[in-house]
Scaffold this active site. Sequence first.
Site, short mmCIF file in Angstrom:
data_model
loop_
_atom_site.label_atom_id
_atom_site.label_comp_id
_atom_site.label_asym_id
_atom_site.label_seq_id
_atom_site.Cartn_x
_atom_site.Cartn_y
_atom_site.Cartn_z
N HIS A 98 0.84 -1.20 0.00
CA HIS A 98 0.00 0.00 0.00
C HIS A 98 0.88 1.26 0.00
O HIS A 98 0.67 2.18 -0.80
CB HIS A 98 -0.93 0.00 1.22
CG HIS A 98 -1.71 1.27 1.40
ND1 HIS A 98 -3.01 1.42 0.98
CD2 HIS A 98 -1.34 2.47 1.93
CE1 HIS A 98 -3.41 2.66 1.26
NE2 HIS A 98 -2.41 3.32 1.83
N GLU A 99 1.88 1.27 0.87
CA GLU A 99 2.74 2.46 0.97
C GLU A 99 3.55 2.67 -0.31
O GLU A 99 3.68 3.79 -0.79
CB GLU A 99 3.67 2.33 2.19
CG GLU A 99 2.95 2.28 3.52
CD GLU A 99 2.06 3.49 3.78
OE1 GLU A 99 2.36 4.57 3.25
OE2 GLU A 99 1.06 3.35 4.51
N HIS A 149 1.67 4.40 -3.10
CA HIS A 149 1.66 5.87 -3.09
C HIS A 149 2.86 6.41 -3.87
O HIS A 149 2.75 7.39 -4.60
CB HIS A 149 1.74 6.40 -1.65
CG HIS A 149 0.44 6.33 -0.89
ND1 HIS A 149 -0.73 6.88 -1.36
CD2 HIS A 149 0.13 5.79 0.32
CE1 HIS A 149 -1.69 6.68 -0.47
NE2 HIS A 149 -1.21 6.01 0.55
N GLU A 192 -5.97 7.25 -1.16
CA GLU A 192 -5.94 6.08 -0.27
C GLU A 192 -6.57 4.87 -0.94
O GLU A 192 -6.04 3.76 -0.90
CB GLU A 192 -6.67 6.38 1.05
CG GLU A 192 -5.93 7.30 1.98
CD GLU A 192 -4.48 6.89 2.16
OE1 GLU A 192 -4.20 5.72 2.46
OE2 GLU A 192 -3.60 7.74 1.94
ZN LIG Z 1 -2.09 5.38 2.20
#
Ligand SMILES: [Zn+2]
Length: 254
Positions: free
Chosen positions: A143-144, A147, A177
Amino acid sequence: MQRCKILLFALQAIVICAGCRFEQEGTGPGKRPQVLALRPRDELEIGRQAFGEVLKQERVVREGAQVEKVRRVSERIAKAIAIKPLQREINLRVADYQFEWEYAVIQDDRVNAFCLPGGKIVVFSGLIDFVRNDDQLATVIAHEVSHAIAHHASERIATDQLIRNPLKRLAYNRDQESEADHIGLFLMTFAGYDPDEALAFWELMGTASQHGIRLPEFLSDHPNDARRYANMQAWVRDAKAGKAAFGAGRIAKP
Ligand SMILES: [Zn+2]
């Protein structure tokens, strides 16, 4: 993380100028319009500088089981990013960017992690202690990292300049997100991790938040949002189907 946000905004002053901003429409993930503020080399430079600050200011864990765990998960996620058919499916804009994948474990009890532009992954020891398995750690790292590869920091700088309405900005942040959830699930699945563990981790964090544990960045916004969870369930199915198609050679060459 707040400290890195501050760093990022301090550094943006160095690189933002009227002559160096450029806009791109339709080039974002899923071919959505995406306006970026930073050039590829600016992203890399900001990431390098901010990572250097983290290494200087934080208590870095140099070796041991925690570092090994983060190393093996990060390397598998970085490898998945290099899968060309996956890049095309997501419409990842990575070809003209340089990513220098590096990782650090810092001694900090909070359940947290982040990835700086240019591919610098920072994982808190509290997260490593919290996860039940590598798949759950991969959930957060993917997830990170999403970004970073979707250039969300650069986009946020651009939209902060362009969008004055705070509610619209909030909506934009939520969209990022959601996009990182989506891309992250595909990345972890293509890296060979079990995306069902993303849902298990989500549920675990939901329970933990009720007992006062501070949530990681990626769950801090609406952790009990039923729609976000439902989206993730649907994307887990999509990611599994995509991986099966890729494994069977059914994802077409360009
Ligand atoms: Zn995030």
